[in-house]
Design an enzyme around this catalytic site. Structure first.
Site, PDB file in Angstrom:
ATOM      1  N   SER A  55       0.794  -1.233   0.000  1.00 30.42           N
ATOM      2  CA  SER A  55       0.000   0.000   0.000  1.00 30.42           C
ATOM      3  C   SER A  55       0.823   1.277   0.000  1.00 30.42           C
ATOM      4  O   SER A  55       0.252   2.375  -0.105  1.00 30.42           O
ATOM      5  CB  SER A  55      -0.955   0.015   1.204  1.00 30.42           C
TER       6      SER A  55
ATOM      7  N   LYS B   5       0.139   3.747  -2.733  1.00 32.14           N
ATOM      8  CA  LYS B   5      -0.830   4.842  -2.676  1.00 32.14           C
ATOM      9  C   LYS B   5      -0.155   6.208  -2.557  1.00 32.14           C
ATOM     10  O   LYS B   5      -0.814   7.237  -2.782  1.00 32.14           O
ATOM     11  CB  LYS B   5      -1.797   4.621  -1.516  1.00 32.14           C
TER      12      LYS B   5
ATOM     13  N   SER C 208      -5.983   3.886   4.393  1.00 29.93           N
ATOM     14  CA  SER C 208      -5.476   3.077   3.277  1.00 29.93           C
ATOM     15  C   SER C 208      -6.595   2.301   2.584  1.00 29.93           C
ATOM     16  O   SER C 208      -6.413   1.153   2.171  1.00 29.93           O
ATOM     17  CB  SER C 208      -4.397   2.101   3.770  1.00 29.93           C
TER      18      SER C 208
ATOM     19  N   LYS D 146       3.032   6.579   5.155  1.00 24.38           N
ATOM     20  CA  LYS D 146       2.233   5.493   4.601  1.00 24.38           C
ATOM     21  C   LYS D 146       2.765   4.127   4.983  1.00 24.38           C
ATOM     22  O   LYS D 146       3.957   3.843   4.870  1.00 24.38           O
ATOM     23  CB  LYS D 146       2.198   5.590   3.075  1.00 24.38           C
TER      24      LYS D 146
END
Length: 432
Positions: free
Chosen positions: A78, A81, A140, A255
């Site tokens: 992720s 992203k 997320s 993140k």
């Protein structure tokens, strides 16, 4: 005889134990010193981080302060992203999208597996760009990420193409995007390029922190619980009993990521005083371990380095005080550096820093009138780390310190006549 046998057995046991102990000394560190997810071996490094790959940089300059296996591309889960978030910010900055735009959820975005992180969007739901962005940045949420991608590019595949195009333009050479969420293990990037992307986001879009610092967010009024920020290291989490052990003063982004092929990843950033660091850890063994390993990097950074300014902004470089121009009231214009030249150096050391390159535009490229602060060249300074011997170059622009006005026609005519006779005299001298 019995009395003699027992000591022999004891000695054998002692000898065997010593042999096992010696084997552990020799082979033990390779097998138990550091492991990643699913017992994958970590990469040996001087900080004993249990990671497959990692990097630490200073945000303003991009100077690398620590790295291990940082150029090798791995699945990033992720953390993908970050690119989706960056592109949406670019769309908003260029007024192709607005935070208040209302998006109607599509069937394609709703088609998200129950095991994925999501906010359970349903086709026909209406949410603003800002609401979906928060769900992506804080929780997320894969479905929110997909919907934003579709809104920007028309389809998920078109947005993936856009991601790869941005990666090429930004110089992220290791990046390969095959999805907008990072769920596929074919989406890969090196730790060095992830850190580079994070730095670009911070420098180009500081409004990103409006979202990354949110501890939680109630997506719908009817939702029982809010979305909780997956970044447990947020400095503000010191007030949350369950997350307090991971809270780190100054952390305000960025993140997390996890799939089995990637392990537990985290791109983080921390700022104390005027120093901000960006870090990446890849393939740690658990959800919490990624924050523990990141804390080791930050402890190392703040305990080891300090800023060393070689030149403040608007400094005059010796032997580069002016640059020649054409058609100006004056034949030269004073020049200075456009910003400071600063390195991160080991505390308590006398760093070796030297001017290694300089370049000025040729006179025929600088024709008056010329505005103040116009770039006319560059200077490069080099810092050599005393321990590693690794050189680090830092280049800044040279700019005009004042406006250069264009001379009148009469002055230019007199100057041309003077130049003609000067050149003629020189040609005659050269004959003898």
């Amino acid at each position: 005889m019995k009395i003699l046998v027992r000591p022999m057995r004891i000695m054998s046991v002692i000898a065997a134990s010593l042999a096992i102990w010696m084997l552990l000394l020799v082979f033990g560190p390779a097998s138990v010193q550091a492991i990643g997810f699913d017992n994958r071996p970590s990469t040996e490094n001087s900080l004993d981080l249990q990671v497959r790959s990692s990097i630490l940089i200073e945000a303003e300059s991009g100077q690398v302060l620590f790295e291990v296996n940082a150029e090798q591309a791995y699945p990033i889960a992720s953390m993908t992203k970050l690119m989706t978030e960056y592109i949406v910010l670019e769309e908003i900055q260029n007024e192709r999208l607005s935070w208040d735009d209302v998006i109607t959820v599509t069937e394609e975005a709703k088609n998200t597996h129950p095991s994925e992180s999501q906010i359970y969007l349903a086709p026909g739901d209406k949410h603003t760009v800002k609401e979906l962005y928060i769900a992506m940045a804080v929780g997320s949420a894969n479905d929110a990420t997909k919907e934003l991608a579709i809104q920007v590019a028309g389809s998920l595949s078109a947005f993936v193409d856009k991601m790869n195009e941005y990666a090429k333009n930004l110089g992220l050479e290791s990046a390969v995007f095959t999805s907008v969420t990072g769920l596929e293990d074919t989406t890969v990037m090196s730790a060095a390029d992830v850190a580079k992307l994070a730095r670009i986001i911070i420098l180009d879009h500081p409004e990103f922190f409006d979202f990354s610092t949110l501890q939680e967010y109630k997506f719908r009024e009817r939702d029982k619980d809010p979305i909780v920020n997956l970044n447990y290291m947020l400095g503000s989490n010191v007030n949350k009993p369950g997350l307090k052990p991971f809270a780190y003063e100054g952390v305000d982004g960025m993140k997390t990521g996890f799939i089995e092929a990637a392990g537990y990843n985290f791109t983080g950033t921390v700022k104390r005083g005027d120093i901000r660091y960006i870090s990446v850890v890849m393939d740690t063994r658990s959800k919490n371990a990624r924050f523990v390993e990141t804390a080791k990097l930050y402890d190392y950074a703040y305990g080891t380095f300090e800023k060393k300014t070689v030149l403040p902004p608007k400094s005059v470089i010796e032997s580069l005080e002016t640059v020649k121009i054409k058609k100006g009231v004056k034949k030269t214009v004073p020049i200075v550096t456009d910003k400071d030249i600063t390195f991160m150096v080991k505390k308590g050391t006398d760093p070796k820093i030297e001017l290694v390159a300089q370049e000025l535009l040729p006179e025929d490229k600088l024709i008056a009138p010329i505005e103040a602060k116009t770039p006319v060249g560059t200077v490069t300074y080099r810092y050599t780390d005393a321990e590693t011997g690794k050189p680090i170059d830092y280049t800044v622009n040279l700019i005009t310190a004042e406006e250069a006005e264009k001379a009148g026609w009469f002055k230019l005519m007199l100057r041309a006549i003077g130049d003609f006779f000067a050149n003629l005299f020189q040609a005659i001298v050269n004959l003898f």
